[in-house]
Design a protein around this motif. Structure first.
Motif, PDB file in Angstrom:
ATOM      1  N   GLN A  85       0.811  -1.216   0.000  1.00 47.63           N
ATOM      2  CA  GLN A  85       0.000   0.000   0.000  1.00 47.63           C
ATOM      3  C   GLN A  85       0.846   1.268   0.000  1.00 47.63           C
ATOM      4  O   GLN A  85       0.322   2.368  -0.175  1.00 47.63           O
ATOM      5  CB  GLN A  85      -0.959   0.015   1.206  1.00 47.63           C
ATOM      6  CG  GLN A  85      -0.289   0.076   2.560  1.00 47.63           C
ATOM      7  CD  GLN A  85       0.027  -1.325   3.099  1.00 47.63           C
ATOM      8  OE1 GLN A  85       0.125  -2.270   2.300  1.00 47.63           O
ATOM      9  NE2 GLN A  85       0.157  -1.455   4.413  1.00 47.63           N
ATOM     10  N   GLU A  86       2.159   1.118   0.184  1.00 46.35           N
ATOM     11  CA  GLU A  86       3.019   2.295   0.220  1.00 46.35           C
ATOM     12  C   GLU A  86       3.931   2.365  -1.008  1.00 46.35           C
ATOM     13  O   GLU A  86       4.904   3.123  -1.018  1.00 46.35           O
ATOM     14  CB  GLU A  86       3.859   2.293   1.503  1.00 46.35           C
ATOM     15  CG  GLU A  86       3.008   2.425   2.760  1.00 46.35           C
ATOM     16  CD  GLU A  86       3.835   2.390   4.033  1.00 46.35           C
ATOM     17  OE1 GLU A  86       5.081   2.314   3.920  1.00 46.35           O
ATOM     18  OE2 GLU A  86       3.247   2.430   5.136  1.00 46.35           O
ATOM     19  N   VAL A  89       4.162   5.826  -2.450  1.00 46.84           N
ATOM     20  CA  VAL A  89       5.004   6.707  -1.658  1.00 46.84           C
ATOM     21  C   VAL A  89       6.476   6.426  -1.957  1.00 46.84           C
ATOM     22  O   VAL A  89       7.290   7.343  -2.146  1.00 46.84           O
ATOM     23  CB  VAL A  89       4.713   6.533  -0.152  1.00 46.84           C
ATOM     24  CG1 VAL A  89       5.648   7.412   0.672  1.00 46.84           C
ATOM     25  CG2 VAL A  89       3.271   6.849   0.146  1.00 46.84           C
ATOM     26  N   GLN A  90       6.843   5.116  -2.038  1.00 42.85           N
ATOM     27  CA  GLN A  90       8.235   4.761  -2.289  1.00 42.85           C
ATOM     28  C   GLN A  90       8.686   5.220  -3.666  1.00 42.85           C
ATOM     29  O   GLN A  90       9.810   5.686  -3.842  1.00 42.85           O
ATOM     30  CB  GLN A  90       8.415   3.252  -2.121  1.00 42.85           C
ATOM     31  CG  GLN A  90       8.223   2.779  -0.691  1.00 42.85           C
ATOM     32  CD  GLN A  90       8.413   1.280  -0.545  1.00 42.85           C
ATOM     33  OE1 GLN A  90       8.838   0.601  -1.493  1.00 42.85           O
ATOM     34  NE2 GLN A  90       8.117   0.750   0.637  1.00 42.85           N
ATOM     35  N   PHE A 120       3.096  11.589   4.838  1.00 48.66           N
ATOM     36  CA  PHE A 120       4.258  10.808   5.228  1.00 48.66           C
ATOM     37  C   PHE A 120       5.429  11.771   5.439  1.00 48.66           C
ATOM     38  O   PHE A 120       5.729  12.591   4.562  1.00 48.66           O
ATOM     39  CB  PHE A 120       4.624   9.788   4.145  1.00 48.66           C
ATOM     40  CG  PHE A 120       3.589   8.729   3.933  1.00 48.66           C
ATOM     41  CD1 PHE A 120       3.674   7.511   4.599  1.00 48.66           C
ATOM     42  CD2 PHE A 120       2.518   8.958   3.082  1.00 48.66           C
ATOM     43  CE1 PHE A 120       2.709   6.536   4.391  1.00 48.66           C
ATOM     44  CE2 PHE A 120       1.560   7.983   2.880  1.00 48.66           C
ATOM     45  CZ  PHE A 120       1.633   6.763   3.541  1.00 48.66           C
ATOM     46  N   SER A 141       4.603   7.175   8.377  1.00 44.10           N
ATOM     47  CA  SER A 141       3.260   7.743   8.150  1.00 44.10           C
ATOM     48  C   SER A 141       2.889   8.687   9.293  1.00 44.10           C
ATOM     49  O   SER A 141       3.554   8.733  10.333  1.00 44.10           O
ATOM     50  CB  SER A 141       2.236   6.621   8.039  1.00 44.10           C
ATOM     51  OG  SER A 141       2.048   5.993   9.299  1.00 44.10           O
TER      52      SER A 141
END
Length: 448
Positions: A85-86, A89-90, A120, A141
């Motif tokens: 789910q991240e 973001v990565q 984040f 987060s």
């Protein structure tokens, strides 16, 4: 007051405390990530072997609140964890890391990434590697930040509530410390109004204590004046009773054909003399009420020619004691106030002067300064301050109203009056210490 305090504390919390908490939490997030990156950077800046890489991987996976990974040449080569789910973001952080590779050595970048409706916190640091620079990326987060913020706000709210209640208690104690003496003063005034003889005990060093002391002083002065007034009324009643009784008895005797003073003319003269005494006493009492009207009349902008007033008074009073020389040194000046009030005031001072003068009376008038002196006996020093008080007992036990009328008139027109001894007599002075305002328009009285 309580509502105002609540509004103030709410505004203080909303605009200052809340913003301060947010800055504190942000700084704390960056500090935590920097602290966790220090041992990683220490390992990466040395020679890495298989054992070091294993240790580094174990360390990266140990912290579940943060996610860290190494970027080498645009690819993630080592990561603590990689939640699905991240990924977005990565990828965003990976793109930012590419731009950091070209930055100066030891470059650090901190910020907040908003992806998928969440925030984040991240920190990137450029480190040297075996085959080129490495970018150490750490992010976390806002869940931990939210929990920490909630805990910090709760603690702050508790502190504010405690402070508020302490302030409230201090305010209530202060308010009650004011209300109680004010209630005492109100009760004191109410009982004084009902004619009760009460005392007021308020031992305070502030304005309320000063007010209480002034009220006690006022009550004592009013009591003194009431007693003096009662004594004056008693004496006046006695003074009125004596000539009335004489007139009545002499009239009844004459009606019966008896002449108490030997003959008709002498007996009638006694009646006329007592009638004259009675008329003078009644006239003084009536004029005491008359002067209250004069000093309360609207005399704003009205002035009186004091030269005309002095000349008129001298002309009318010269026959009282013809042997007394009246010396005048009068300039044409104008005093604020009605002409009748000033005429009565000067007449009263002149009457007092004629009573005690031996050979002369001197009248001097200058701008805002009038003096009437005579060569009579000096006044007792301890009696000078009481000369102009109403209902004050004078020499011989008489209650004189003349000088108290002078005091009323002068005060009503913003002048001062004083009596003092001279080397050869006494002097009464009416004056104004401050200069008159220039250009002030005034209506002038016509000489009556």
């Amino acid at each position: 007051m309580i509502v105002i305090m609540l509004i103030f504390l709410s505004a203080f919390f909303a605009f200052f405390i809340s913003d301060s908490i947010d800055r504190t939490i942000t700084d704390l997030m960056y500090s935590m990530m920097a602290s966790d990156q220090k041992p990683i950077a220490a390992v990466l800046t040395g020679d890495l072997d298989g054992r070091d890489r294993e240790y580094l991987s174990t360390y990266l996976r140990a912290d579940e609140t943060q996610t860290s990974f190494l970027v080498d040449d645009g690819e993630i080569i080592m990561a603590s964890r990689s939640p699905e789910q991240e990924k977005q973001v990565q990828n965003w952080l990976l793109h930012q890391a590419d731009s950091l590779e070209e930055a100066l050595p030891d470059a650090v970048r901190e910020g907040i990434c908003r992806q998928g409706g969440r925030e984040f916190y991240y920190r990137m640091e450029r480190l040297p590697g075996e085959n080129g620079p490495l970018i150490l990326v750490t992010y976390m987060s806002d869940l931990y930040a939210s929990q920490f913020r909630e805990s910090l706000i709760n603690s702050t709210v508790y502190v504010i509530i405690i402070v508020f209640f302490l302030m409230l208690m201090a305010t209530l104690i202060w308010v009650f410390s004011i209300i109680r003496p004010l209630n005492q003063i109100r009760s004191y005034i109410s009982q004084i109004k009902q004619g009760k003889d009460v005392d007021l005990y308020i031992n305070r060093g502030d304005e309320i204590g000063d007010l209480a002391q002034e009220l006690v002083t006022m009550k004592d002065e009013l009591s003194r004046q009431d007693k003096a007034k009662e004594e004056m009324i008693h004496n006046i009643s006695h003074d009125l009773k004596t000539p009335i009784a004489t007139i009545k008895s002499y009239s009844e005797s004459i009606k019966d054909g008896i002449y108490p003073y030997g003959d008709l003319d002498s007996s009638v003269d006694v009646i006329l003399h007592n009638a004259q005494r009675l008329e003078e006493k009644v006239h003084n009492l009536l004029y005491l009420n008359r002067v209250e009207y004069l000093v309360s009349s609207d005399a704003s902008g009205v002035v009186t020619n004091m030269k005309d007033v002095v000349e008129q008074v001298v002309l009318n009073s010269a026959v009282i004691r013809p042997e007394i020389e009246i010396i005048t040194d009068v300039e044409e000046v104008f005093f604020d106030g009605l002409i009748e009030a000033w005429r009565v005031s000067i007449e009263n001072i002149m009457e007092n002067a004629f009573r005690y003068a031996k050979t002369y009376i001197r009248i001097e008038v200058r701008e805002n300064d009038l003096r009437i002196s005579n060569d009579g006996p000096k006044m007792p020093e301890d009696r000078i301050d009481a000369l102009f008080r109403p209902y004050e007992k004078g020499e011989g036990g008489r209650f004189g109203l003349g000088l108290s009328i002078v005091s009323k008139v002068t005060k009503a027109n913003n002048y001062l009056v004083q009596g003092y001894n001279l080397p050869d007599g006494v002097c009464f002075r009416i004056y104004r210490p401050m200069k008159k305002e220039p250009g002030k328009q005034k209506r002038r009285n016509q000489r009556k």
